[in-house]
Design a protein around this motif. Structure first.
Motif, PDB file in Angstrom:
ATOM      1  N   PHE A 158      29.682   8.868  -6.491  1.00 31.47           N
ATOM      2  CA  PHE A 158      31.089   8.510  -6.273  1.00 31.47           C
ATOM      3  C   PHE A 158      31.244   6.997  -6.075  1.00 31.47           C
ATOM      4  CE2 PHE A 158      30.701  12.951  -5.049  1.00 31.47           C
ATOM      5  CZ  PHE A 158      31.784  13.521  -5.712  1.00 31.47           C
ATOM      6  N   ASP A 159      30.309   6.247  -6.567  1.00 32.43           N
ATOM      7  CA  ASP A 159      30.331   4.783  -6.443  1.00 32.43           C
ATOM      8  C   ASP A 159      31.615   4.202  -7.036  1.00 32.43           C
ATOM      9  OD1 ASP A 159      29.505   2.054  -6.221  1.00 32.43           O
ATOM     10  OD2 ASP A 159      28.768   2.130  -8.283  1.00 32.43           O
ATOM     11  N   GLY A 160      32.270   3.340  -6.273  1.00 36.71           N
ATOM     12  CA  GLY A 160      33.446   2.649  -6.792  1.00 36.71           C
ATOM     13  C   GLY A 160      34.690   3.506  -6.895  1.00 36.71           C
ATOM     14  N   CYS A 161      34.726   4.623  -6.172  1.00 38.59           N
ATOM     15  CA  CYS A 161      35.962   5.433  -6.106  1.00 38.59           C
ATOM     16  C   CYS A 161      36.849   4.802  -5.038  1.00 38.59           C
ATOM     17  CB  CYS A 161      35.637   6.891  -5.789  1.00 38.59           C
ATOM     18  SG  CYS A 161      34.753   7.736  -7.118  1.00 38.59           S
ATOM     19  N   THR A 162      37.535   3.764  -5.424  1.00 37.82           N
ATOM     20  CA  THR A 162      38.194   2.875  -4.466  1.00 37.82           C
ATOM     21  C   THR A 162      39.450   3.448  -3.820  1.00 37.82           C
ATOM     22  OG1 THR A 162      39.300   1.812  -6.350  1.00 37.82           O
ATOM     23  CG2 THR A 162      37.286   0.778  -5.537  1.00 37.82           C
ATOM     24  N   SER A 163      39.954   4.576  -4.311  1.00 37.21           N
ATOM     25  CA  SER A 163      41.144   5.199  -3.711  1.00 37.21           C
ATOM     26  C   SER A 163      40.801   6.378  -2.800  1.00 37.21           C
ATOM     27  CB  SER A 163      42.110   5.669  -4.807  1.00 37.21           C
ATOM     28  OG  SER A 163      42.582   4.586  -5.575  1.00 37.21           O
ATOM     29  N   LEU A 164      39.514   6.721  -2.720  1.00 39.62           N
ATOM     30  CA  LEU A 164      39.088   7.879  -1.945  1.00 39.62           C
ATOM     31  C   LEU A 164      39.234   7.606  -0.446  1.00 39.62           C
ATOM     32  CD1 LEU A 164      37.829  10.717  -2.258  1.00 39.62           C
ATOM     33  CD2 LEU A 164      35.582   9.625  -2.111  1.00 39.62           C
ATOM     34  N   LYS A 165      40.082   8.396   0.218  1.00 37.52           N
ATOM     35  CA  LYS A 165      40.402   8.137   1.619  1.00 37.52           C
ATOM     36  C   LYS A 165      39.651   9.032   2.591  1.00 37.52           C
ATOM     37  CE  LYS A 165      45.005   6.496   0.419  1.00 37.52           C
ATOM     38  NZ  LYS A 165      46.445   6.761   0.454  1.00 37.52           N
ATOM     39  N   THR A 166      39.385  10.271   2.198  1.00 37.40           N
ATOM     40  CA  THR A 166      38.702  11.204   3.090  1.00 37.40           C
ATOM     41  C   THR A 166      37.673  12.023   2.315  1.00 37.40           C
ATOM     42  OG1 THR A 166      40.347  12.950   2.760  1.00 37.40           O
ATOM     43  CG2 THR A 166      40.705  11.441   4.603  1.00 37.40           C
ATOM     44  N   ILE A 167      36.603  12.391   2.996  1.00 37.26           N
ATOM     45  CA  ILE A 167      35.635  13.338   2.442  1.00 37.26           C
ATOM     46  C   ILE A 167      35.222  14.298   3.545  1.00 37.26           C
ATOM     47  CG2 ILE A 167      34.692  11.918   0.569  1.00 37.26           C
ATOM     48  CD1 ILE A 167      32.346  11.224   2.448  1.00 37.26           C
ATOM     49  N   GLU A 168      34.994  15.548   3.171  1.00 38.10           N
ATOM     50  CA  GLU A 168      34.465  16.531   4.103  1.00 38.10           C
ATOM     51  C   GLU A 168      33.218  17.130   3.464  1.00 38.10           C
ATOM     52  OE1 GLU A 168      35.782  20.554   6.536  1.00 38.10           O
ATOM     53  OE2 GLU A 168      37.325  19.231   5.701  1.00 38.10           O
ATOM     54  N   ILE A 169      32.072  16.643   3.899  1.00 34.91           N
ATOM     55  CA  ILE A 169      30.798  17.073   3.324  1.00 34.91           C
ATOM     56  C   ILE A 169      30.458  18.450   3.898  1.00 34.91           C
ATOM     57  CG2 ILE A 169      28.350  16.509   3.065  1.00 34.91           C
ATOM     58  CD1 ILE A 169      29.177  13.547   3.572  1.00 34.91           C
ATOM     59  N   PRO A 170      30.237  19.447   3.045  1.00 31.35           N
ATOM     60  CA  PRO A 170      29.998  20.800   3.565  1.00 31.35           C
ATOM     61  C   PRO A 170      28.633  20.966   4.235  1.00 31.35           C
ATOM     62  CG  PRO A 170      29.792  20.769   1.175  1.00 31.35           C
ATOM     63  CD  PRO A 170      30.281  19.413   1.571  1.00 31.35           C
ATOM     64  N   GLN A 171      28.537  21.974   5.073  1.00 32.87           N
ATOM     65  CA  GLN A 171      27.319  22.255   5.827  1.00 32.87           C
ATOM     66  C   GLN A 171      26.155  22.700   4.942  1.00 32.87           C
ATOM     67  OE1 GLN A 171      26.528  21.966   9.052  1.00 32.87           O
ATOM     68  NE2 GLN A 171      28.515  21.394   9.904  1.00 32.87           N
ATOM     69  N   SER A 172      26.420  22.963   3.682  1.00 30.35           N
ATOM     70  CA  SER A 172      25.359  23.369   2.748  1.00 30.35           C
ATOM     71  C   SER A 172      24.537  22.195   2.235  1.00 30.35           C
ATOM     72  CB  SER A 172      25.981  24.107   1.557  1.00 30.35           C
ATOM     73  OG  SER A 172      26.976  23.298   0.944  1.00 30.35           O
ATOM     74  N   VAL A 173      25.057  20.984   2.355  1.00 34.30           N
ATOM     75  CA  VAL A 173      24.399  19.797   1.795  1.00 34.30           C
ATOM     76  C   VAL A 173      23.179  19.426   2.631  1.00 34.30           C
ATOM     77  CG1 VAL A 173      24.648  17.320   1.333  1.00 34.30           C
ATOM     78  CG2 VAL A 173      26.487  18.894   0.717  1.00 34.30           C
ATOM     79  N   THR A 174      22.035  19.229   1.944  1.00 35.24           N
ATOM     80  CA  THR A 174      20.805  18.814   2.635  1.00 35.24           C
ATOM     81  C   THR A 174      20.374  17.393   2.282  1.00 35.24           C
ATOM     82  OG1 THR A 174      19.432  19.791   0.889  1.00 35.24           O
ATOM     83  CG2 THR A 174      19.944  21.179   2.791  1.00 35.24           C
ATOM     84  N   GLY A 175      20.843  16.876   1.142  1.00 33.93           N
ATOM     85  CA  GLY A 175      20.448  15.535   0.724  1.00 33.93           C
ATOM     86  C   GLY A 175      21.588  14.753   0.114  1.00 33.93           C
ATOM     87  N   ILE A 176      21.693  13.477   0.514  1.00 28.14           N
ATOM     88  CA  ILE A 176      22.675  12.556  -0.064  1.00 28.14           C
ATOM     89  C   ILE A 176      21.899  11.355  -0.584  1.00 28.14           C
ATOM     90  CG2 ILE A 176      24.751  11.183   0.323  1.00 28.14           C
ATOM     91  CD1 ILE A 176      25.387  12.997   2.712  1.00 28.14           C
TER      92      ILE A 176
END
Length: 211
Positions: A78-96
């Protein structure tokens, strides 16, 4: 079948609405890169992986709804998504992976869930509107430049398992005022705070923690 193909819509500046198939399990590299009219995305429930640069430079993207099967968010996805204001990363995610939300310059708050065990470098670097961030107790290591250039960052909380904070993690975080360190033993910091103004920053540690 089962994936959104590599570069499928890459560079399509007219694309504003996307409905992905429910059976898809991955979004391949650069699938939507540079789709500068795309404003929102709903990630299907079966998606497990978002690959490299999948949504990079989607400059109109304001919101993302992640599915609850997602496990890995890829490099600079999501690099350079300059309008993105909020994110909710789900509990299923293990790696970023590294740079996943790099240069998301409208993002204001980040809560990384307790399911995440690994994070790469530069994940939130140059998110210049970011004010508050929470890192989980499942994370033993904070990789280099994670919050570099986050000039609005004022409050950070790190979980109780962190043993090492790499170089330049908070470089250029000139508005840091509250640092909640939940570890009983202070993590090794090295040059994590280079070019960071700490005169007005208060460190909070657990009762009985080593100083």
């Amino acid at each position: 079948l089962g994936k959104i193909d590599e570069c499928l819509f890459s560079g399509d500046i007219s694309l504003s609405i996307v409905e992905m198939p429910d059976f898809a399990t991955s979004i391949e590299r650069e699938a939507f890169r540079g789709c500068s009219s795309l404003k929102s995305i709903a990630i299907p429930a079966m998606i497990k992986v978002i690959e490299i640069n999948a949504f990079a430079s989607c400059t109109a993207l304001e919101s993302i709804s992640f599915g609850n099967s997602l496990e890995n968010i890829g490099y600079y996805s999501f690099d350079g998504c300059t309008s993105l204001k909020t994110i909710e990363i789900p509990q299923s995610v293990t790696g970023i992976a590294g740079g996943a939300f790099n240069r998301c310059s409208s993002l204001k708050k980040v809560v990384v869930p307790e399911s995440v065990k690994t994070m790469g470098t530069d994940v939130f670097a140059f998110c210049t509107a970011l004010e508050e961030a929470y890192l989980p107790s499942t994370l033993p290591y904070i990789a280099a430049r994670l919050f570099k250039g986050c000039t609005a960052l004022s409050k950070i909380t790190i979980g109780n398992a962190v043993e090492n904070i790499d170089g330049d993690v908070f470089s250029g975080c000139t508005n840091l005022t509250t640092f909640n360190c939940m570890t009983a033993t202070p993590p090794a910091c090295g040059k994590a705070f280079d070019a960071t103004m700490l005169e007005n920053c208060t460190l909070y540690i657990p009762i009985g923690a080593l100083e």
